[in-house]
Design a protein around this motif. Sequence first.
Motif, PDB file in Angstrom:
ATOM      1  N   TYR A 145       0.834  -1.193   0.000  1.00  0.00           N
ATOM      2  CA  TYR A 145       0.000   0.000   0.000  1.00  0.00           C
ATOM      3  C   TYR A 145       0.872   1.247   0.000  1.00  0.00           C
ATOM      4  N   LEU A 146       0.409   2.292  -0.693  1.00  0.00           N
ATOM      5  CA  LEU A 146       1.183   3.520  -0.802  1.00  0.00           C
ATOM      6  C   LEU A 146       0.604   4.673   0.009  1.00  0.00           C
ATOM      7  N   ASP A 147      -0.675   4.591   0.392  1.00  0.00           N
ATOM      8  CA  ASP A 147      -1.345   5.793   0.891  1.00  0.00           C
ATOM      9  C   ASP A 147      -2.044   5.617   2.231  1.00  0.00           C
ATOM     10  N   ASN A 148      -1.757   4.532   2.947  1.00  0.00           N
ATOM     11  CA  ASN A 148      -2.518   4.297   4.178  1.00  0.00           C
ATOM     12  C   ASN A 148      -1.669   4.429   5.432  1.00  0.00           C
ATOM     13  N   GLU A 149      -0.429   3.979   5.393  1.00  0.00           N
ATOM     14  CA  GLU A 149       0.479   4.060   6.527  1.00  0.00           C
ATOM     15  C   GLU A 149       1.837   4.568   6.045  1.00  0.00           C
ATOM     16  N   PRO A 150       2.647   5.184   6.925  1.00  0.00           N
ATOM     17  CA  PRO A 150       3.917   5.792   6.498  1.00  0.00           C
ATOM     18  C   PRO A 150       4.836   4.791   5.794  1.00  0.00           C
ATOM     19  N   LEU A 151       5.518   5.267   4.747  1.00  0.00           N
ATOM     20  CA  LEU A 151       6.387   4.408   3.949  1.00  0.00           C
ATOM     21  C   LEU A 151       7.871   4.610   4.249  1.00  0.00           C
ATOM     22  N   GLY A 152       8.267   5.802   4.661  1.00  0.00           N
ATOM     23  CA  GLY A 152       9.685   6.040   4.913  1.00  0.00           C
ATOM     24  C   GLY A 152      10.438   6.363   3.627  1.00  0.00           C
ATOM     25  N   ARG A 153      11.723   5.999   3.606  1.00  0.00           N
ATOM     26  CA  ARG A 153      12.615   6.419   2.517  1.00  0.00           C
ATOM     27  C   ARG A 153      12.579   5.432   1.354  1.00  0.00           C
ATOM     28  N   VAL A 154      11.547   5.538   0.547  1.00  0.00           N
ATOM     29  CA  VAL A 154      11.418   4.675  -0.625  1.00  0.00           C
ATOM     30  C   VAL A 154      10.936   5.501  -1.806  1.00  0.00           C
ATOM     31  N   ALA A 155      11.175   4.982  -3.003  1.00  0.00           N
ATOM     32  CA  ALA A 155      10.563   5.518  -4.216  1.00  0.00           C
ATOM     33  C   ALA A 155       9.414   4.603  -4.599  1.00  0.00           C
ATOM     34  N   THR A 156       8.372   5.151  -5.220  1.00  0.00           N
ATOM     35  CA  THR A 156       7.163   4.374  -5.484  1.00  0.00           C
ATOM     36  C   THR A 156       6.684   4.547  -6.922  1.00  0.00           C
ATOM     37  N   VAL A 157       5.971   3.533  -7.395  1.00  0.00           N
ATOM     38  CA  VAL A 157       5.249   3.594  -8.669  1.00  0.00           C
ATOM     39  C   VAL A 157       3.852   3.043  -8.398  1.00  0.00           C
ATOM     40  N   GLU A 158       2.826   3.869  -8.592  1.00  0.00           N
ATOM     41  CA  GLU A 158       1.458   3.400  -8.395  1.00  0.00           C
ATOM     42  C   GLU A 158       1.106   2.364  -9.450  1.00  0.00           C
ATOM     43  N   LEU A 159       0.562   1.232  -9.013  1.00  0.00           N
ATOM     44  CA  LEU A 159       0.165   0.166  -9.931  1.00  0.00           C
ATOM     45  C   LEU A 159      -1.343   0.137 -10.163  1.00  0.00           C
ATOM     46  N   TYR A 160      -2.133   0.207  -9.091  1.00  0.00           N
ATOM     47  CA  TYR A 160      -3.585   0.184  -9.248  1.00  0.00           C
ATOM     48  C   TYR A 160      -4.244   0.696  -7.974  1.00  0.00           C
ATOM     49  N   ARG A 161      -5.545   0.982  -8.099  1.00  0.00           N
ATOM     50  CA  ARG A 161      -6.344   1.417  -6.952  1.00  0.00           C
ATOM     51  C   ARG A 161      -7.186   0.243  -6.469  1.00  0.00           C
TER      52      ARG A 161
END
Length: 299
Positions: A145-161
Motif C-alpha cells: 500500500y502507498l497511501d494508508n500508513e507511512p512508507l519512509g525512505r522509498v521511491a514508489t510507482v502506483e500500480l492500481y487502486r
Amino acid sequence: MIDKLEFLIALSRERHFGRAAEVCGVTQPTLSAGLKQLEGELGVLLVARGSRFQGFTAEGERVLDWARRIVGDARAMRQEVDALKRGLNGHLTISAIPTALSMVAALTTPYRARHPNVTFTILSRTSAEVLQELEDLAIDAGISYLDNEPLGRVATVELYRESYRLLTAADGEFGKRERITWAEAGRVPLCLLTPDMQNRRIIDQLLRGAGAEVAPTLVSNSLQVLLSHVRTGRWSSVMPSILVETLGVGERVRSIPIAEPEVHHLVGLVVPRREPQTPLVAALVAEARRFAARGIAPA
C-alpha cells in the motif's frame, strides 16, 4: 570494509550473531572479529554485547544507516558494470503483500520476456515486513500500500487502486444484491486476514466507521485459506476486487461491490530511494510504469 558493513547489516536483520554469520556465509567467530575490526577502524563501539545480541549503540545505529547506503551503492555499481559486460542478468527478490500476490505475474512475465537471464524470488509479506526488508537490503523491491500508513525512505510507482467486494453465498442474505454498504457487510459473519496485515486494518477501520462490530468468525494470514472457506458458499469475506478478478470465487459465491462509502487505496511498487538504481531494479520500475500506463487493473 564492505564485507564488514555487510556483517553489520546482517546482524541488524537477524538480531542474532549465529544466524547473521550463516546468512553471510562465514563462521560466527569470523563475523564477530570483522565487527570488532570495524569498531577499531571507526574508533567507536557499535554493538552492545553480552551472552547474546543486545542491540546497537547510538553510534552503531548511525553507522548502520551509512552501511545500508554504502553497501547498496556498492551492489548497484557491481551490477551495472556486470550489465555492461553481459547484458541484464541476475536475480530479483520481490516481497508483496498477500492481496497483491495474484498480480505479480503481470510484472515478472513481461520483464522476463525482455530480460530472459533474470530469475525471481517472490515472497509473501506484511506491509511492515516489506519496508523492513527493503531497509535491510534483504529484497530488491516490494509491492504494498502507498497511501494508508507511512512508507519512509522509498521511491514508489502506483500500480492500481484497490477497491473492495463482499464475497458471500449466492443464496444468502445479500446474494441477489448488486451493491451493499459497509454497514451491511458488517452484519455477515466474516473470515478475514489476521490483524498484522494492513488490508485487515483497512477493513476494520471501514467497518467501524460504518458502525459495524468487527468480530470475524475465522482469521488467517493466508488468502488461500480464506478463499477455500469462501468457495464452500458457507463463509463470507471482504477482499480486494483485483484478487477476485484474478482468482475467481466459484459458482456458489457472489462478489458484490461495497459502497457507501466507496473506498480506494493505492497499491504500488516500492524500491529503495537511490540514484542511480541498480539495473535490475530500474528495469522493474520501467515495467511497473508500463503496467500502470495500460490501466488494466480493476478499480
